[in-house]
Write an enzyme that holds these catalytic residues in place. Sequence first.
Site, mmCIF file in Angstrom:
data_model
loop_
_atom_site.group_PDB
_atom_site.id
_atom_site.type_symbol
_atom_site.label_atom_id
_atom_site.label_comp_id
_atom_site.label_asym_id
_atom_site.label_seq_id
_atom_site.Cartn_x
_atom_site.Cartn_y
_atom_site.Cartn_z
ATOM 1 N N ASP A 155 -17.989 6.031 54.969
ATOM 2 C CA ASP A 155 -18.319 4.568 55.377
ATOM 3 C C ASP A 155 -17.290 3.511 54.756
ATOM 4 O OD1 ASP A 155 -20.133 4.734 57.512
ATOM 5 O OD2 ASP A 155 -21.549 5.329 55.884
ATOM 6 N N TYR A 199 -25.839 -3.021 57.443
ATOM 7 C CA TYR A 199 -24.644 -2.313 56.661
ATOM 8 C C TYR A 199 -23.667 -2.828 57.421
ATOM 9 C CZ TYR A 199 -27.967 0.764 54.148
ATOM 10 O OH TYR A 199 -28.709 1.303 53.295
ATOM 11 N N LYS A 219 -26.772 -0.062 61.253
ATOM 12 C CA LYS A 219 -25.115 0.206 61.368
ATOM 13 C C LYS A 219 -24.582 -1.063 61.769
ATOM 14 C CE LYS A 219 -23.375 3.127 60.223
ATOM 15 N NZ LYS A 219 -22.986 3.163 58.738
ATOM 16 N N ARG A 265 -31.758 5.278 64.164
ATOM 17 C CA ARG A 265 -32.416 4.676 63.208
ATOM 18 C C ARG A 265 -32.697 3.133 63.928
ATOM 19 N NH1 ARG A 265 -28.892 4.943 57.773
ATOM 20 N NH2 ARG A 265 -27.252 5.106 59.441
ATOM 21 N N HIS A 269 -20.090 -2.172 55.705
ATOM 22 C CA HIS A 269 -18.918 -1.614 55.452
ATOM 23 C C HIS A 269 -17.272 -2.196 55.820
ATOM 24 C CE1 HIS A 269 -21.486 1.283 53.617
ATOM 25 N NE2 HIS A 269 -22.066 1.419 54.925
ATOM 26 N N GLU A 297 -25.146 -3.252 51.923
ATOM 27 C CA GLU A 297 -24.492 -2.512 50.699
ATOM 28 C C GLU A 297 -23.809 -3.247 49.716
ATOM 29 O OE1 GLU A 297 -20.703 -3.308 53.744
ATOM 30 O OE2 GLU A 297 -23.226 -2.775 53.873
#
Length: 370
Positions: free
Chosen positions: A270, A94, A75, A15, A96, A118
């Site tokens: 995740d 993101y 990510k 991505r 996490h 998130e």
Amino acid sequence: MKIGVPAEIKVQEYRVGLTPESVHELVRAGHEVVVQTGAGLGSGAPDAAYTKAGAKILPDAPAVFAEAEMIVKVKEPQPGECAMLTPRHTLFTYLHLAADKPQAEALMKSGAICIAYETVTNAAGKLPLLQPMSQVAGRMSITVGGYAMMRTKRGRGLLLGGVPGVPPANVVILGGGVAGTHAAEMAIGARAQVTVFDRSMPRLEELDVQFAGAVHTAFSTPAAVEAAVEQADLVVGAVLIPGASAPKLVSRAQLKEMKPGAVLVDIAIDQGGCFETSRPTTHDDPIYEVDGVLHYCVANMPGAVPRTSTYALNNVTLPFALDIANKGARAALNADPHLAAGLNVADGKIAHPAVAHDLALPFARPEWLA
């Protein structure tokens, strides 16, 4: 503002943070965008498309980080990327962090403002920037779970929907949120027998209406989950607590009571995973076995379908990226409490209470945040 888009470097992550169309919107608004060469290739976006949209192509990640004020990724930053962040940067991606203390500490050390997709919220209390990837992961969970059930992958040798005269697979989905709902939709479409567990009775009622009784609904208690898991051919873990580690719903001891060759797919990996025996895997080597039960725990599932995932993600992240670029990070965070809910790290400290709690680190709301 100068906005940078580095190539993703997590294993088999294809991505990209911004599509050419998103770049065009940002450039039209008066901003500069720099993109690392080749960053969009995995999502079907060559350098020429970014150049046409008004971006400048740079040769490597250090050049992007050096020139940009805001870094837009997909990510969580890897250690080398964290080392390139400075207090002048805003990171939008993101993160996490609840399951990744080393990353949290590296981001704290950087001094950057770090906003996590998130934990950004909306007026309904939902997580709009997590939703499209939850949709993708939920749908993929049934595809990969059905694949893992094949005997050639050490599974039980079952077809999800069976055939006339042969019963379908028994699919248990833990969590009736976005990911669980999309998993149920795909499993029902494959003609599997499906049960969805959740702790919200209103949500279970909504699912019963949505699927017109085609899915069995069950209130989630440890005893009920344990009984269902023992009879399951495929279990999908789709439980989410915003910003926090996922609860462990299936213990190591329970695996011994499951059917040999049964499959666990952990969408919550995740956030640490919702099975006690879960550990992150990659698309290269996605499945491992514990006590005869197969585990699929790929930490970036949507990365395998990057064109769909990248465009779905940009549909929801672009308005926030524009707002940050137009106002500056601090002003944008102060103007929008929903964006402020995404603030995880600022001024070298953890700025999200759930993240701080799970990492056993102090929570510190920035003095500049209203």
